[in-house]
Design a protein around this motif. Structure first.
Motif, PDB file in Angstrom:
ATOM      1  N   UNK A  76      48.082 109.414  44.688  1.00 24.46           N
ATOM      2  CA  UNK A  76      48.412 108.312  43.779  1.00 24.46           C
ATOM      3  C   UNK A  76      47.151 107.763  43.133  1.00 24.46           C
ATOM      4  N   UNK A  77      46.109 107.585  43.935  1.00 25.56           N
ATOM      5  CA  UNK A  77      44.842 107.068  43.405  1.00 25.56           C
ATOM      6  C   UNK A  77      44.241 108.013  42.369  1.00 25.56           C
ATOM      7  N   UNK A  78      44.546 109.302  42.491  1.00 32.04           N
ATOM      8  CA  UNK A  78      44.057 110.297  41.542  1.00 32.04           C
ATOM      9  C   UNK A  78      44.909 110.347  40.283  1.00 32.04           C
ATOM     10  N   UNK A  79      45.942 109.494  40.228  1.00 32.09           N
ATOM     11  CA  UNK A  79      46.767 109.418  39.025  1.00 32.09           C
ATOM     12  C   UNK A  79      47.901 110.415  38.986  1.00 32.09           C
ATOM     13  N   UNK A  80      48.244 110.993  40.114  1.00 30.05           N
ATOM     14  CA  UNK A  80      49.318 111.982  40.158  1.00 30.05           C
ATOM     15  C   UNK A  80      50.678 111.300  40.027  1.00 30.05           C
ATOM     16  N   UNK A  81      51.545 111.916  39.271  1.00 30.86           N
ATOM     17  CA  UNK A  81      52.914 111.426  39.113  1.00 30.86           C
ATOM     18  C   UNK A  81      53.704 111.757  40.377  1.00 30.86           C
ATOM     19  N   UNK A  82      54.795 111.031  40.586  1.00 26.42           N
ATOM     20  CA  UNK A  82      55.627 111.238  41.779  1.00 26.42           C
ATOM     21  C   UNK A  82      56.106 112.686  41.890  1.00 26.42           C
ATOM     22  N   UNK A  83      56.483 113.287  40.752  1.00 28.10           N
ATOM     23  CA  UNK A  83      56.955 114.676  40.771  1.00 28.10           C
ATOM     24  C   UNK A  83      55.863 115.613  41.285  1.00 28.10           C
ATOM     25  N   UNK A  84      54.626 115.373  40.835  1.00 23.46           N
ATOM     26  CA  UNK A  84      53.524 116.222  41.267  1.00 23.46           C
ATOM     27  C   UNK A  84      53.225 116.012  42.748  1.00 23.46           C
ATOM     28  N   UNK A  94      46.317 119.341  37.744  1.00 21.50           N
ATOM     29  CA  UNK A  94      46.163 117.905  37.470  1.00 21.50           C
ATOM     30  C   UNK A  94      44.729 117.595  37.049  1.00 21.50           C
ATOM     31  N   UNK A  95      43.768 118.248  37.690  1.00 23.20           N
ATOM     32  CA  UNK A  95      42.361 118.048  37.339  1.00 23.20           C
ATOM     33  C   UNK A  95      42.113 118.426  35.886  1.00 23.20           C
ATOM     34  N   UNK A  96      42.705 119.529  35.438  1.00 25.66           N
ATOM     35  CA  UNK A  96      42.540 119.969  34.049  1.00 25.66           C
ATOM     36  C   UNK A  96      43.105 118.929  33.092  1.00 25.66           C
ATOM     37  N   UNK A  97      44.264 118.375  33.429  1.00 28.11           N
ATOM     38  CA  UNK A  97      44.865 117.335  32.591  1.00 28.11           C
ATOM     39  C   UNK A  97      43.936 116.129  32.490  1.00 28.11           C
TER      40      UNK A  97
END
Length: 74
Positions: free
Chosen positions: A15-23, A46-49
């Protein structure tokens, strides 16, 4: 108990890394299957995004800096 903390800590990190719930759900599915290759693929995506977003923001800042330079030059 410690395993619950590890799980909660991992989810919080995502979550702190900005990941969406689906991810996060997808990552945790792979975590439960112990598929490290897929876990790394999910995180790399996610890192690429995030990196693309950072580069976009940097270009926007560069445009503003150029405009301010032009205004100050006048």
């Amino acid at each position: 108990m410690a395993e619950d903390q590890d799980y909660d800590s991992l989810v919080q990190n995502l979550k702190d890394a900005g990941c969406a719930e689906e991810m996060i759900d997808r990552f945790m599915e792979e975590w439960n299957k112990d598929d490290r290759k897929e876990q790394i693929q999910v995180l790399s995506g996610h890192r690429k995004i995030l990196l693309d977003m950072m580069h976009t923001k940097q270009r926007q800042i560069d445009c503003l800096d150029y405009l301010m330079y032009q205004l100050r030059k006048r």
